[in-house]
Design an enzyme around this catalytic site. Structure first.
Site, mmCIF file in Angstrom:
data_model
loop_
_atom_site.group_PDB
_atom_site.id
_atom_site.type_symbol
_atom_site.label_atom_id
_atom_site.label_comp_id
_atom_site.label_asym_id
_atom_site.label_seq_id
_atom_site.Cartn_x
_atom_site.Cartn_y
_atom_site.Cartn_z
ATOM 1 N N HIS A 132 4.971 31.667 47.368
ATOM 2 C CA HIS A 132 5.150 31.586 48.818
ATOM 3 C C HIS A 132 6.528 32.107 49.224
ATOM 4 O O HIS A 132 7.515 31.899 48.511
ATOM 5 C CB HIS A 132 4.978 30.145 49.288
ATOM 6 C CG HIS A 132 3.576 29.631 49.130
ATOM 7 N ND1 HIS A 132 2.596 29.866 50.056
ATOM 8 C CD2 HIS A 132 2.993 28.902 48.139
ATOM 9 C CE1 HIS A 132 1.468 29.298 49.654
ATOM 10 N NE2 HIS A 132 1.687 28.715 48.491
ATOM 11 N N VAL A 256 2.680 9.378 26.672
ATOM 12 C CA VAL A 256 3.814 8.454 26.805
ATOM 13 C C VAL A 256 3.291 7.078 27.197
ATOM 14 O O VAL A 256 2.624 6.918 28.221
ATOM 15 C CB VAL A 256 4.830 8.966 27.846
ATOM 16 C CG1 VAL A 256 5.898 7.915 28.116
ATOM 17 C CG2 VAL A 256 5.472 10.262 27.361
ATOM 18 N N SER A 425 2.426 22.071 46.520
ATOM 19 C CA SER A 425 2.750 23.392 47.068
ATOM 20 C C SER A 425 3.957 23.288 47.997
ATOM 21 O O SER A 425 4.041 22.339 48.783
ATOM 22 C CB SER A 425 1.548 23.918 47.854
ATOM 23 O OG SER A 425 1.817 25.176 48.409
#
Length: 566
Positions: A132, A256, A425
């Protein structure tokens, strides 16, 4: 009215004051209670966000939605037991791998722990690969800051690491002539965010000149030339391979479990493959970053999954379009998504999407008819596209915080913990810049106890053990050196036997069909591996010395064969 009262007032407006309780927790706001639908939990989370707190902990339970069962596979070894690393990175997505590469510039030991059987298996491969330009993020946010810096850094990173980067630019199409009047505001936001390139208004006629197949409904566009595209999984793996080349170690199938805490620090990380001592821990755990924070008693935020479904079209569709196309609603309030679009891919395909849907699960990658129907509507942006070109569709999950911004900071409660969390995003675009800062924060922590300097022998150029042959001329040259480069196994993507063998001999463990696909796209074509899968499995079996029945699609839970018949 103080900020807590404001939150309670907003909850009251939603009719939740009797069922949801809001309390201040450390520097965050915490919501508890029980509601009858996921939508009501989501509404409460956003009602508490952006009220001046450090984060939102949305611990509301929902009728009919229990705890998600998370898949894990432990190989049964204890390879990490008793070992020490200066920096332990949790999460093998693009943020974790980029951070490993940046930390490899320093004279420290590095371990990257990933719970899956390969890198980039979740959000980092389930996205559109768009770099982007940095226009969409709200000015002043961490998203805006890191997006523009990361976009800028990709030119050098792609060159050094050997993954392909293109900058076709993005055309934000206007659905009406009225949208032209918001151009000054769009330019102002681009300036505020520091977006690169000659961003500008383009007339309807000029848009047709640039993209002859674009929809007749467009009334001009805003052009952002710095927008780029990469293969996100190839880039992620390239970053990890360069880190390994410079001394970092990668441990897969490494779940983990907990931390050993000592005097406000993480002394060790307990995993399914042994307990490893550490100098610092970097939390790049994607959709599980809030869980990892909680293991260290530093949970000041919670994440919620935003599912996005995307469609991939045939490779030849890329010939019909050059730029990234979108037609968002420019005048919209409180939108949590940029709206998706029609994105050309590095390999020549075109991708539609993504959609955006709030969901309670961290790993539910199922698809549905409604999302697919929504995606098909985007075909209208390019007159040459049709539903018959669709070869597959898939979903990814963005790890969003309720504040809708990245969390990039050292912990305020745990001395040697750094958070790279809530990276939705434009996370792919931001990754290089985020990695630089996470590495600096880690080095600052380590420098309190030891001398940490930059290595003089750091090699920024990735020395790939394999690559996908892209031209007839190159293949001719390679066949002269080794005839197996001419034995084509995957017809859709034109991948040879030797290219597959080269991947299996690479710097990272590769044992599954999808792991090979992420590196050279064998099996990624229209037939979905219908022709090449048996031959690829034979090559894996021969190269690694494992029986065919032990080969999987994407790890231990996905066997391809149930047993031998003869």
């Amino acid at each position: 009215m103080d900020k807590l009262q404001k939150v309670k007032k907003e909850l009251s407006k939603l009719g939740l004051s009797g069922t949801v309780k809001a309390d201040e927790f450390r520097k965050s706001i915490r919501l508890t209670g029980h509601v009858d639908s996921w939508d009501r939990k989501v509404a409460a989370g956003f009602a508490a966000a952006n009220r001046g707190y450090k984060g939102v902990l949305n611990d509301i339970t929902v009728e009919g939605i229990g705890e998600e069962k998370i898949y894990r596979f432990d190989p049964g070894d204890r390879v990490l037991e008793g070992r020490y690393f200066d920096a332990v990175i949790i999460g093998g997505g693009i943020i974790g791998c980029a951070t490993a590469r940046e930390l490899a510039r320093y004279n420290i030991s590095i371990a990257l722990l990933e719970k899956e059987e390969d890198l980039a298996m979740q959000t980092s491969s389930r996205n559109d690969g768009m770099i982007h330009p940095g226009f969409a993020a709200h000015p002043g946010t961490k998203k805006a800051h890191y997006n523009v810096l990361g976009n800028r850094m990709y030119t050098q990173w792609a060159e050094e690491l050997g993954f392909e980067l293109k900058r076709p630019g993005s055309l934000v199409l206007f659905p009406s002539k009225l949208e032209k009047y918001v151009i000054p505001l769009m330019k102002r936001r681009a300036r505020q965010n520091g977006v690169d390139g000659d961003y500008r208004y383009i007339s309807r006629k000029k848009v047709f000149e640039m993209e002859p197949n674009v929809t007749e409904d467009q009334q001009g566009a805003f052009f952002l030339p710095s927008a780029g595209i990469i293969s996100p999984y190839k880039a992620t793996i390239a970053m990890a391979e360069n880190a390994v080349q410079n001394g970092a170690e990668v441990f897969l199938n490494c779940f983990v479990e907990s931390f050993e805490m000592r005097e406000g620090r993480i002394a060790a990380v307990r995993t399914g493959r042994g307990t490893v001592k550490c100098g610092a821990v970097i939390n790049c755990a994607g959709n599980f970053a809030d869980v990892i924070a909680g293991l260290a008693d530093d949970r000041f935020f919670s994440l919620h999954g935003r599912k996005g479904t995307e469609c991939i079209l045939d490779r030849n569709t890329g010939l019909t379009q050059h730029s990234i196309l979108s037609m968002p609603r420019l005048i919209q309030k409180n939108s949590k998504t940029k709206g998706g679009g029609v994105v050309p891919c590095i390999e020549g395909n075109i991708l539609l999407g993504p959609t955006a849907e709030e969901q309670p699960w961290r790993e539910d990658y199922s698809t549905d008819r409604n999302s697919f129907t929504e995606l098909l509507q985007k075909l209208d942006l390019n007159k040459k596209l049709s539903g018959s070109s669709v070869i597959t569709y898939f979903s990814g999950i963005r790890p969003a915080s309720w504040e809708e911004d990245f969390i990039i900071e050292p912990s305020q409660r745990v001395e040697n913990l750094v958070h790279g969390a809530a990276i939705q995003s434009p996370g792919v675009a931001s990754a290089p810049a985020i990695a630089v800062d996470l590495a600096k924060m880690t080095v600052e922590i380590l420098s309190k106890d030891k001398s940490v300097g930059e290595r003089t022998d750091f090699e920024p150029v990735r020395k790939a053990a394999y690559h996908q042959i892209d031209s007839v001329e190159e293949r001719r040259e390679m066949v002269v050196k080794n005839p197996l480069y001419g034995n084509i196994i995957c017809r859709c993507e034109t991948i040879s036997e030797q290219e597959i063998r080269d991947v299996l001999r690479g710097p990272l463990p590769v044992t599954s069909l999808d792991a090979i696909k992420r590196r050279i796209r064998a099996g990624a074509g229209r037939c979905h591996g219908g022709f090449c899968t048996p031959r690829i499995m034979e090559i894996i079996s021969d190269e690694l010395g494992i029986p065919m029945v032990e080969i999987t699609r994407k790890g231990d839970s996905s066997p391809v064969l149930s047993g031998e018949t003869k």
